[in-house]
Design an enzyme around this catalytic site. Structure first.
Site, PDB file in Angstrom:
ATOM      1  N   SER A  62      -9.965  -1.126   7.082  1.00 20.95           N
ATOM      2  CA  SER A  62      -9.360  -0.878   5.765  1.00 20.95           C
ATOM      3  C   SER A  62      -8.597  -2.046   5.155  1.00 20.95           C
ATOM      4  O   SER A  62      -8.200  -1.974   3.997  1.00 20.95           O
ATOM      5  CB  SER A  62      -8.435   0.339   5.838  1.00 20.95           C
ATOM      6  OG  SER A  62      -9.185   1.507   5.969  1.00 20.95           O
ATOM      7  N   LYS A  90       0.854  -1.187   0.000  1.00 20.48           N
ATOM      8  CA  LYS A  90       0.000   0.000   0.000  1.00 20.48           C
ATOM      9  C   LYS A  90       0.889   1.236   0.000  1.00 20.48           C
ATOM     10  O   LYS A  90       1.935   1.251   0.666  1.00 20.48           O
ATOM     11  CB  LYS A  90      -0.890  -0.044   1.252  1.00 20.48           C
ATOM     12  CG  LYS A  90      -1.921   1.071   1.362  1.00 20.48           C
ATOM     13  CD  LYS A  90      -2.787   0.852   2.594  1.00 20.48           C
ATOM     14  CE  LYS A  90      -3.863   1.924   2.741  1.00 20.48           C
ATOM     15  NZ  LYS A  90      -4.748   1.670   3.891  1.00 20.48           N
ATOM     16  N   SER A 149      -9.756   1.363   3.007  1.00 16.44           N
ATOM     17  CA  SER A 149      -8.934   2.186   2.140  1.00 16.44           C
ATOM     18  C   SER A 149      -7.864   1.389   1.386  1.00 16.44           C
ATOM     19  O   SER A 149      -7.284   1.885   0.424  1.00 16.44           O
ATOM     20  CB  SER A 149      -8.253   3.271   2.977  1.00 16.44           C
ATOM     21  OG  SER A 149      -7.362   2.684   3.922  1.00 16.44           O
TER      22      SER A 149
END
Length: 485
Positions: free
Chosen positions: A177, A78, A153
């Site tokens: 997330s 990420k 997310s």
């Protein structure tokens, strides 16, 4: 089976037996990224040159007999993890040109094992979102249905696994997330206990809630990744100094006598029928394996979303104050003086959702409202923690849905922030309690979208939820289904 479709443990075995080289596996994966990335948009930055250089180094290491579980394995991160010499944006314009001078601790630990970094993954800007629609670099699409969101997310982390663009990925989980995108994309995603994995070098959203965790194809890979990044770090004051167990040894197909709690507040009217059907089937699977079910209550669940959006936004407004255009990041070229530079740099650099949360947090912390909002939210957080503590006196694991619905269509909730916030209603309490939780593939909706189930464990009880997840996986085939991209 293509090389890019393998799990960590499958590719590790092939590398160990010299059936394939890391360079070959990495090339196959980079070709896969090239083929599907225009449709998925899971990556912000792809690093082919660095990846092949890492793969060559891994092959030399394997030839020398110095091999660990992640040596030569292509992994993506990420874009919230600092990576030395590789652009790290947090999906925001304000960090569009930021190249970190050091690695996050979790990245350094993966590198020490010899992982091959193939790129940085898309996400909601500053990890603020549930759909990966707020990224400065465009929306990520769900590989199971390109018109749907992948979750957020860490949407890029889950989409890349579902699209077979990485063997494993790393994400962060502040209010769901990792678990929510894992559920929407048919992957395994684990949020460890707060303090189990170092947050050093992870761009902060809400410091008392953020936690680092893996997104993988199966539970075995999840255990391998968690073992690689977990452990005490003196650079992170919230990191807990406890020994790291061998999570792979916890994987057992035996859950006989395991007490599983079903919180009545989570199985409510309004739950999507496909989600309810999936939960019912999962419960029957566990009953067939000899697990025992107990109805429990987590009475303060109704207050979790409001509590989270006070605490998280308050911490975000403080954490994001550092982005002012002075030392790093976007600086407005039209500013007339210092204060104007602060204002214009932040106005130009942050997206709408980030601005909304900064304003909410600043309001909650303002002197006239601090006691009424922020302080009260912290008290409710304590009550939520106590709910979980009481529940774990009765049960070993708690089973819940991950999200109230399968993945929704892109744009469906963008205009209604409250609806978007409520999509994390089942994951947020786990972050507020600071305990561990994971999502595993458990079925599909009538529209062919994945549905996950959530297993929650007591603090530092990752071994127990991994065991329960592994047993479910061994007796179902949901994790073997593939999106047809």
């Amino acid at each position: 089976m293509e090389l890019f479709e393998l799990t960590i443990h499958e590719l590790h075995d092939k590398l160990k037996k010299k059936e394939v080289s890391s360079v070959e596996a990495t090339r196959a994966l980079l070709a896969r990224i090239d083929a599907v990335e225009p449709r998925v948009n899971a990556f912000i930055t792809v690093t082919p040159e660095e990846a092949l250089k890492n793969a060559e180094a891994a092959d030399r290491r394997i030839a020398a007999g110095d091999m660990q579980l992640l040596t030569g394995i292509p992994i993506a991160l990420k874009d919230i993890f600092l990576t030395k010499g590789v652009r790290t944006t947090c999906a925001s314009r304000i960090l569009d040109n930021f190249i970190p001078p050091y690695d996050a601790t979790s990245v350094a630990r993966l590198k020490a094992q010899g992982m091959v970094l193939v790129g940085k993954l898309n996400q909601d800007e500053f990890a603020m979102g549930s759909s990966t629609e707020s990224s400065y670099y465009g929306k990520t699409h769900n590989p199971w249905n390109l018109e749907c969101i992948p979750g957020g997310s860490s949407g890029g982390s889950a989409a890349a696994i579902a699209a077979r663009q990485a063997i494993a990925t790393l994400g962060t989980d502040t209010g769901g997330s990792i678990r929510q995108p894992a559920s929407h994309c048919g992957c395994v995603g684990l949020k460890p206990t707060y303090g189990r994995v170092s947050r050093y070098g992870v761009i902060a959203y809400a410091s008392s809630l953020d936690q680092v965790g893996p997104v993988t194809r199966d539970v075995t890979d999840c255990a391998i990744m968690l073992g690689a990044v977990a452990g005490f770090d003196p650079k992170d004051s919230t990191s807990v100094d406890l020994p790291v167990p061998d999570y792979s040894k916890a994987l057992s197909n035996d859950v006989k006598g395991l007490k599983i709690g079903l919180p009545k507040e989570y199985f409510i009217a309004g739950l999507d029928p496909d989600v309810q059907k999936t939960m019912d089937a999962a419960i029957e699977t566990y009953k067939g394996l000899g697990a025992q079910f107990v109805e429990i209550s987590l009475p303060h669940t109704d207050y979790a979303v409001a509590t989270y959006y006070l605490i998280a936004t308050a911490e975000a407004s403080s954490n994001l104050a550092r982005y002012d255009g002075v030392r790093f990041g976007h600086r407005s070229s039209e500013a007339q003086g210092l204060i104007d530079m602060y204002r214009k740099s932040r106005s130009e650099g942050f997206g709408e959702e980030v601005k909304r949360r900064i304003m909410l947090g600043t309001y909650a912390l303002s002197s006239g409202y601090y006691d009424a909002y922020y302080l009260k939210a912290q008290k409710v957080r304590t009550l939520i923690m106590q709910d979980f503590s009481r529940a774990f006196e009765e049960v070993d694991v708690i089973l819940t849905p991950v999200a109230p619905t399968p993945a929704f269509r892109i744009g469906e909730k963008s205009a209604d922030p409250l609806q978007m916030y409520l999509s994390d209603i089942f994951t947020i309490p786990v972050n507020l309690a600071g305990t561990c939780g994971m999502s595993i593939p458990a079925g599909f909706s009538k529209d062919g979208l994945p549905v996950g189930l959530q297993l929650v464990g007591r603090p530092f009880g990752e071994e127990c939820i991994l065991r329960a997840a592994y047993a479910f996986e061994q007796n179902t085939d949901w994790h073997e289904r593939k999106a047809s991209l």
